[in-house]
Design an enzyme around this catalytic site. Structure first.
Site, PDB file in Angstrom:
ATOM      1  N   ASP A  62       0.817  -1.209   0.000  1.00 44.25           N
ATOM      2  CA  ASP A  62       0.000   0.000   0.000  1.00 44.25           C
ATOM      3  C   ASP A  62       0.854   1.264   0.000  1.00 44.25           C
ATOM      4  O   ASP A  62       0.508   2.261  -0.642  1.00 44.25           O
ATOM      5  CB  ASP A  62      -0.918   0.001   1.222  1.00 44.25           C
ATOM      6  CG  ASP A  62      -2.097  -0.951   1.056  1.00 44.25           C
ATOM      7  OD1 ASP A  62      -2.279  -1.502  -0.045  1.00 44.25           O
ATOM      8  OD2 ASP A  62      -2.831  -1.150   2.044  1.00 44.25           O
ATOM      9  N   THR A  89      -9.049   3.612   7.455  1.00 49.06           N
ATOM     10  CA  THR A  89      -8.657   2.263   7.885  1.00 49.06           C
ATOM     11  C   THR A  89      -7.151   2.192   8.178  1.00 49.06           C
ATOM     12  O   THR A  89      -6.609   1.099   8.319  1.00 49.06           O
ATOM     13  CB  THR A  89      -9.020   1.228   6.802  1.00 49.06           C
ATOM     14  OG1 THR A  89      -8.474   1.642   5.543  1.00 49.06           O
ATOM     15  CG2 THR A  89     -10.531   1.075   6.693  1.00 49.06           C
ATOM     16  N   TYR A 105      -3.959   4.881  10.145  1.00 48.92           N
ATOM     17  CA  TYR A 105      -3.611   5.382  11.477  1.00 48.92           C
ATOM     18  C   TYR A 105      -4.848   5.841  12.235  1.00 48.92           C
ATOM     19  O   TYR A 105      -4.984   5.628  13.439  1.00 48.92           O
ATOM     20  CB  TYR A 105      -2.619   6.531  11.308  1.00 48.92           C
ATOM     21  CG  TYR A 105      -1.909   6.993  12.558  1.00 48.92           C
ATOM     22  CD1 TYR A 105      -1.999   6.294  13.761  1.00 48.92           C
ATOM     23  CD2 TYR A 105      -1.122   8.139  12.531  1.00 48.92           C
ATOM     24  CE1 TYR A 105      -1.328   6.724  14.889  1.00 48.92           C
ATOM     25  CE2 TYR A 105      -0.443   8.581  13.652  1.00 48.92           C
ATOM     26  CZ  TYR A 105      -0.557   7.877  14.834  1.00 48.92           C
ATOM     27  OH  TYR A 105       0.108   8.306  15.951  1.00 48.92           O
ATOM     28  N   GLN A 137       5.172   9.676   4.651  1.00 50.15           N
ATOM     29  CA  GLN A 137       6.241   9.638   3.652  1.00 50.15           C
ATOM     30  C   GLN A 137       7.022  10.941   3.573  1.00 50.15           C
ATOM     31  O   GLN A 137       8.193  10.948   3.216  1.00 50.15           O
ATOM     32  CB  GLN A 137       5.653   9.278   2.283  1.00 50.15           C
ATOM     33  CG  GLN A 137       5.019   7.895   2.274  1.00 50.15           C
ATOM     34  CD  GLN A 137       4.416   7.508   0.935  1.00 50.15           C
ATOM     35  OE1 GLN A 137       4.239   8.332   0.058  1.00 50.15           O
ATOM     36  NE2 GLN A 137       4.089   6.231   0.783  1.00 50.15           N
TER      37      GLN A 137
END
Length: 296
Positions: A76, A191, A193, A249
């Site tokens: 993911d 769905t 953190y 990220q």
């Protein structure tokens, strides 16, 4: 619902870096796509892992301009990274998972060529996923901007103590809070953190933003779901430092009185799902709903 995917003549391949299994999958996909008459582009860093000659290596800007479809091999996180970079170009994505099926990468590696055949036949179903745009403002001027498919998180910095901030929606004061931070999530990120912080699961067909407190210093603090057009502003109190994270990220350090401004982006990510895909079946598999109790 089907789409005329055979019109997608230029396909970009993107893979998780530093993985021999991903490199093998990329080579297999590249050979299959070329044999089917498609032009194949390889994302530059993925091409270094792939070690395959005869294919054009390109950066994301070129992929966005030329590719009709992007196939992401990994997990993911790899798909989220590619989606954020390709969203301004409206390139649809297919996710091929190297391990267990993910929340977003729903084609198994063992079935990828059969899935590509179904894709070419127009049997995949498109689904649009909302993106957020986030800006960090310092003295009213932007110092950092990013897109997020899952979530934007403001959290305590290196000192490891609670931070204080105020929240406004469409310039209206909502509350001041003392906590470990705040998660602002899309329905896709509900769905991720957000879920671990007791946020609600929101179906991705809905718009809106989710505000989920992180360990608030008040039992009355609860998640809030905002409308699709809401503009959220989080102002850090002057004596605090914090850090803002974007899909886990990218990140930027925030100073006292900085403002994190979040709203829905005009761009979105299009995911292509294989025949038989079900959002609720995915939730049952990933969250182990209706699972028989294990014997002790």
């Amino acid at each position: 619902m089907t789409t005329d995917f055979p019109a997608f003549q230029c396909v970009a391949l993107i893979g998780k870096y530093q993985s021999a299994e991903v490199a093998e999958s990329l080579r297999t996909l590249a050979q299959w796509l070329r044999a089917s008459g498609r032009e194949v582009l390889i994302e530059r860093a993925s091409a270094e892992v792939m070690h395959a000659e005869g294919y054009e290596a390109s950066d994301f800007e070129v992929l966005g301009q030329r590719a009709d479809l992007a196939v992401v091999v990994g997990g993911d996180g790899s798909l989220i990274s590619a989606g954020r970079q390709l969203a301004p170009h409206d390139v649809p994505l297919v996710g091929i998972n190297q391990g267990r099926l993910g929340f977003l990468t729903d084609v198994a590696r063992s079935n990828m060529l059969a899935a590509m055949e179904a894709l070419i036949q127009g049997r995949f179903r498109p689904e649009r996923r909302a993106l957020m745009r986030a800006d960090v403002l310092r003295a009213g001027h932007p110092v950092f901007s990013a897109l997020a498919l899952n979530d934007v998180v403001i959290s305590k910095g290196d000192l490891g103590r609670m931070i204080e901030f105020e929240v406004r929606v469409d310039e209206e004061f909502v509350y001041s809070q003392r906590s470990d931070g705040l998660i602002v999530s899309t329905p896709t990120g509900s769905t991720a953190y957000s879920l671990s912080a007791n946020g609600p699961i929101v179906h991705p067909s809905l718009g809106g933003l989710l505000i989920v407190p992180l360990c608030p210093h008040a039992l009355s603090s609860r998640p809030i779901v905002l409308g699709d057009s809401a503009v959220l502003k989080v102002r850090l109190f002057s004596r605090h430092d914090a850090r803002a994270h974007f899909d886990g990220q990218d990140h930027v350090n925030m100073q006292g009185d900085d403002v994190l401004c979040i709203e829905r982006s005009p761009h979105s990510v299009t995911l292509l799902h294989p025949p038989g895909y079900s959002y609720f079946a995915m939730l049952r598999e990933k969250l182990r709903w209706s699972e028989a109790p294990k014997e002790v």
